[in-house]
Design a protein around this motif. Structure first.
Motif, mmCIF file in Angstrom:
data_model
loop_
_atom_site.group_PDB
_atom_site.id
_atom_site.type_symbol
_atom_site.label_atom_id
_atom_site.label_comp_id
_atom_site.label_asym_id
_atom_site.label_seq_id
_atom_site.Cartn_x
_atom_site.Cartn_y
_atom_site.Cartn_z
ATOM 1 N N SER A 191 -1.417 2.983 -5.364
ATOM 2 C CA SER A 191 -2.706 3.650 -5.533
ATOM 3 C C SER A 191 -2.776 4.356 -6.882
ATOM 4 C CB SER A 191 -3.010 4.603 -4.374
ATOM 5 O OG SER A 191 -2.061 5.613 -4.271
ATOM 6 N N ALA A 194 -4.077 -8.114 -11.018
ATOM 7 C CA ALA A 194 -4.810 -8.550 -9.831
ATOM 8 C C ALA A 194 -5.146 -10.034 -9.891
ATOM 9 C CB ALA A 194 -6.083 -7.723 -9.680
ATOM 10 N N LEU A 204 -1.402 3.077 -9.555
ATOM 11 C CA LEU A 204 -1.634 1.990 -10.498
ATOM 12 C C LEU A 204 -3.029 1.394 -10.335
ATOM 13 C CD1 LEU A 204 1.787 0.103 -10.332
ATOM 14 C CD2 LEU A 204 0.896 1.393 -12.249
ATOM 15 N N GLY A 205 -3.733 1.828 -9.291
ATOM 16 C CA GLY A 205 -5.071 1.285 -9.063
ATOM 17 C C GLY A 205 -5.047 -0.128 -8.529
ATOM 18 N N LEU A 206 -4.012 -0.469 -7.777
ATOM 19 C CA LEU A 206 -3.929 -1.812 -7.212
ATOM 20 C C LEU A 206 -4.221 -1.738 -5.714
ATOM 21 C CD1 LEU A 206 -0.630 -2.973 -8.959
ATOM 22 C CD2 LEU A 206 -2.970 -3.514 -9.617
ATOM 23 N N THR A 207 -4.949 -2.731 -5.234
ATOM 24 C CA THR A 207 -5.255 -2.751 -3.805
ATOM 25 C C THR A 207 -3.999 -3.160 -3.043
ATOM 26 O OG1 THR A 207 -7.423 -3.525 -4.455
ATOM 27 C CG2 THR A 207 -6.893 -3.644 -2.115
ATOM 28 N N GLU A 267 0.844 -1.187 0.000
ATOM 29 C CA GLU A 267 0.000 0.000 0.000
ATOM 30 C C GLU A 267 0.882 1.239 0.000
ATOM 31 O OE1 GLU A 267 -3.694 0.117 2.422
ATOM 32 O OE2 GLU A 267 -2.743 1.866 3.294
#
Lengths: 422, 397
Positions: free
Chosen positions: A197, A318, A199-202, A192
């Motif tokens: 964020s 993902a 890259l839009g990855l959790t 995190e």
């Protein structure tokens, strides 16, 4: 009686701190003498001034046998290990069926009878890795399981973890648990941070690792169990271990070679081959972990060998699976950090030889009279480029593809027999 | 080409014959010829006299110059030709590229151009809409944009077909590649999926939204809408993006694009709905609408993406609307005359009240939808031209 001598070697034994030029003599798979005054006998191997060190012990290797042989078999993993200078591997229980029973520990031993390197099994902590039902830790220990792990999934329930540590203390069994608080890491595929964020990855925060490490340290203190915090990836978790060690608790920790070599920026444009578990974190974390090796806070470097066929990797980030192969890269990547002056040679080798040997209770991992002749000859300066299709593993998923590495295994000797030559 | 020239040359046969036919001095005709236009008071006269030359003009023909149906709009800006093959994220473009795209979008914004466009732009090209997530709005706007420019358009709803049978994204890509598309519009639920596809197919890939990563065409159409609403100027505008920034690809793309265009961007939302380290994005971050909206020219509301949320991010819709929903009271904190935008679909009463959303003096929501088709025509046009440039000059006749 077979005799083999290694001459002109720089002999390094991290267990004793010995570092000197000389000859090493092996008889019937056992080191009989070494030093500047030893006299070569029998077959001769000329090390030409290169390093002769104990063969590496890799405490975290996943294969696909039984169940997912398309990923890797014990035979292919052992071959890759020999090529990487690894003479002992510990197979993780996350197979299908799970190694949660003596018969499966025995199955691994039988499948590995003809393997070029020593293969040990780690037993599962809970049945089917369900995180709840205790396995027969005592019986599996007797059958030869050298440690116990719940694979990639941590024991989420604190009471279960407490009982595991408490129960296993009577067998002096080593309990490995992943430092990952599951509710904070749910659905996470990256560290995190600002980068993930964008890259839009959790992402999972480093705090998720720290919380679990703190919990397990507290439980180890409560129960007197032997805890291995499996694969830390953050400076925060390292700090937890450092404090635990300063209080003389029986707590150790490991780190994967990937987390010593790479950081989250390597994800770049969604490179799924660097999707790992735990996720790669920031450069500051990597530098802290390297320092942790040098000062001895981190006990063990593992390859975290996790073969995955391309089909599982070539997916949107993902959805792709985590993991990278590492048996053939472990030593070279570590030596590259030594060449970059990030790591010191002696503690680095200790973290891959005598430290894991001590944790697992193995006789190998050191150069001393009477120890098994599991040895490697290394050229610490040899430059080479890692090419994934040249790897011996059945799966070729490595984030190091195309990377320049410094240092390489030239010969691997296991039980007095040369099992790999470059 | 100016229409006056063609009328004078093609119908009357030159300046002097035209002067004779229209009974005007040659210098007057010369003036029309050079200006390229004919003053409106002379139209009837010209139409009347053209009949003698067997040409039946209509007043529309005197507009041709302003809407150059057959002429090609500029494909470069500041001397930088548009050469990008894909449109995956705003990061792919530099400022001149953005200017090229926006001016193309502007070109197609005019309805008479949009409905009578040059259908040779995408003639012989195939556009495939590949939507792994449902989105009627975006999909239809690409479909319309493609058709208006003369492409063959097919739409694939993959969500309901082969993926359920276990086909991976790359299998789908291989299958599609065999159909030789030229333009592939992709929407996917996973961040980075269009980038992965772009590596595997040989056509241009347009990202129509991927996971929580990017939605560049939405950002471009928002910028174009802003330009229209603020007389071509976006620099210096203070723009607040409010609400669920964490799950919003629209916000990510808009922050990048608006920053590039010189706007002052603010993000407003509850801390649980703002991404980690969002203050490093080059924006000002607020948690409170009152301070955040102060002095804003534009308020861009985001949809609360309940479908992407696992667990509780806000206690209830009621509390969310109370503190972060846009109504007239909160809008009053912004500059007088501030405009409201929303990428749609709206959750009325959750992030925006209906009377704000539907007030044509305040809301640009309808303009955003209208701009959508024009902007996408512009993007398709630019990518198609760049393809032809790369695949060899002069391929396109």
């Amino acid at each position: 009686m077979s005799t083999l001598s290694i001459i002109n070697a720089r002999i390094i034994d991290p267990a004793s701190g010995y570092d000197g030029d000389g000859t090493l003599v092996i008889e019937d798979g056992v080191i009989v003498e070494f030093g500047p005054d030893s006299i070569a006998e029998g077959d001769i191997i000329d090390a030409k001034g290169m390093i002769c060190a104990p063969g590496l012990i890799d405490m975290r290797v996943s294969t696909g046998e039984p169940g997912r042989e398309n990923r890797e078999t014990i035979a292919t993993a052992a071959r890759a290990a020999a090529a990487g200078g690894v003479t002992s591997i510990v197979i993780m229980p996350e197979t299908n069926p799970v190694i949660d029973d003596m018969s499966l520990v025995d199955f691994i031993a039988r499948r590995a009878e003809n393997a070029p390197v020593n293969v040990y099994a780690a037993g599962a902590l809970t049945k089917e890795l369900d995180g709840k039902t205790l396995t027969e830790i005592g019986l599996m220990s007797e059958a030869g399981a050298v440690m116990f792990s719940n694979g990639t999934h941590p024991i989420a329930d604190a009471q279960t973890m407490r009982r595991l540590l408490s129960y296993s203390a009577s067998f002096n069994a080593l309990i490995a648990n992943r430092a990952m608080e599951p509710s904070l890491s749910k659905g996470a595929v990256a560290h995190e941070s600002d980068l993930s964020s964008r890259l839009g990855l959790t992402g999972a925060p480093a705090a998720a690792e720290r919380i679990m490490a703190e919990r397990d340290v507290a439980l180890a203190e409560l129960t007197g169990g032997r805890l291995l915090i499996d694969m830390i990836s953050s400076a925060e978790a390292l700090e937890v271990v450092r404090r635990a060690k300063s209080r003389d608790l029986d707590v150790s920790c490991s780190v994967s070679i990937n987390h010593l070599s790479l950081n989250e920026v390597d994800i770049g444009d969604y490179r799924t081959f660097v999707k790992l578990d735990p996720p790669l974190r920031e450069e500051s974390d990597r530098l802290a972990l390297l320092e942790g090796i040098n000062d001895g806070t981190i006990d063990v470097i593992v390859s975290a060998h996790d073969p995955r066929p391309a089909g599982e990797k070539r997916l949107p980030y993902a959805e792709a699976s985590t993991g990278a192969v590492g048996l053939e890269i472990l030593l070279s990547a570590a030596l590259s950090q030594v060449a970059d002056d990030r790591l010191e040679l002696m503690p680095t080798l200790a973290a891959m030889t005598c430290n894991p040997a001590a944790l697992l209770g193995l006789k190998s991992g050191r150069i001393t009279e009477g120890a098994p002749a599991d040895l490697i000859i290394i050229d610490p300066h040899a430059p080479w480029i890692c090419k994934s299709d040249a790897l011996l593993s059945r799966s070729k998923n490595t984030p190091f593809d195309g990377r320049r590495l410094t240092g390489r295994t030239v010969k691997t000797i296991c039980g007095g027999v040369v099992v790999f030559e470059l | 080409m100016a229409y006056a020239k063609s009328i004078i040359d093609d119908i009357f046969g030159g300046i002097r014959p035209a002067a004779r036919a229209l009974e005007r001095s040659a210098s007057t005709i010369q003036g029309w010829y050079e200006a390229g236009t004919i003053p409106q008071k002379h139209w009837e006269d010209v139409i009347e006299h053209a009949k003698a030359f067997d040409h039946y003009l209509t007043p529309d023909d005197f507009f041709a110059d302003f809407f150059p149906v057959s002429s090609s709009p500029a494909m470069s800006s500041h001397g930088y030709p548009f050469e990008k093959l894909h449109c995956l994220a705003i990061d792919d473009f530099h400022r001149p590229d953005i200017e090229t795209l926006l001016s193309l979008g502007e070109h197609y914004l005019d309805l008479s151009v949009q409905k009578n466009p040059d259908r040779s732009v995408l003639r012989g090209k195939t556009l495939v809409n590949l939507f792994f997530e449902n989105s009627t709005r975006t999909e239809k706007s690409f479909e319309l944009a493609g058709k208006r420019l003369g492409a063959d358009v097919i739409s694939m709803q993959v969500a309901s077909s082969s993926v359920k049978k276990g086909e991976t994204l790359l299998d789908t890509a291989t299958t599609l590649n065999a159909m030789n598309p030229d333009l592939l519009v992709v929407r996917h639920g996973s961040s980075g999926a269009p980038a992965l596809l772009a590596q595997k197919v040989s056509c241009s890939v347009i990202n129509a939204g991927d996971g929580m990563h990017a939605h560049p065409t939405q950002a471009l159409l928002d910028a174009l809408t802003l330009r229209q609403a603020f007389d071509g100027k976006t620099d210096g505008l203070r723009i607040a993006i409010c609400g669920d920034v964490l799950h919003s690809r629209v916000a990510r793309s808009n922050v990048k694009l608006l920053n590039m265009l010189g706007a002052e961007v603010r993000l407003i939302g509850p801390p649980t709905l703002l991404p980690t380290d969002v203050d490093r994005w080059g924006v000002d971050v607020f948690h409170d609408m009152k301070t955040g909206l102060a002095g804003c020219d534009v308020v861009m509301m985001l949809r609360l993406q309940l479908e992407r949320m696992s667990g509780a991010f806000v206690p209830s819709k009621r509390e969310y609307f109370h503190f972060h929903g846009l109504d007239r009271t909160k809008l009053a904190y912004a500059k007088v005359g501030a405009k409201v935008m929303h990428p749609g679909p709206m959750n009325r009463g959750v992030e925006i009240s209906s009377d704000v959303a539907d007030d044509p003096d305040i809301s640009l929501v309808m303009q955003q939808v209208e701009t959508g088709v024009a902007m996408r025509m512009g993007i398709l046009h630019a990518l198609s031209n760049a393809q032809d440039g790369v695949q060899g000059h002069g391929v396109k006749s």
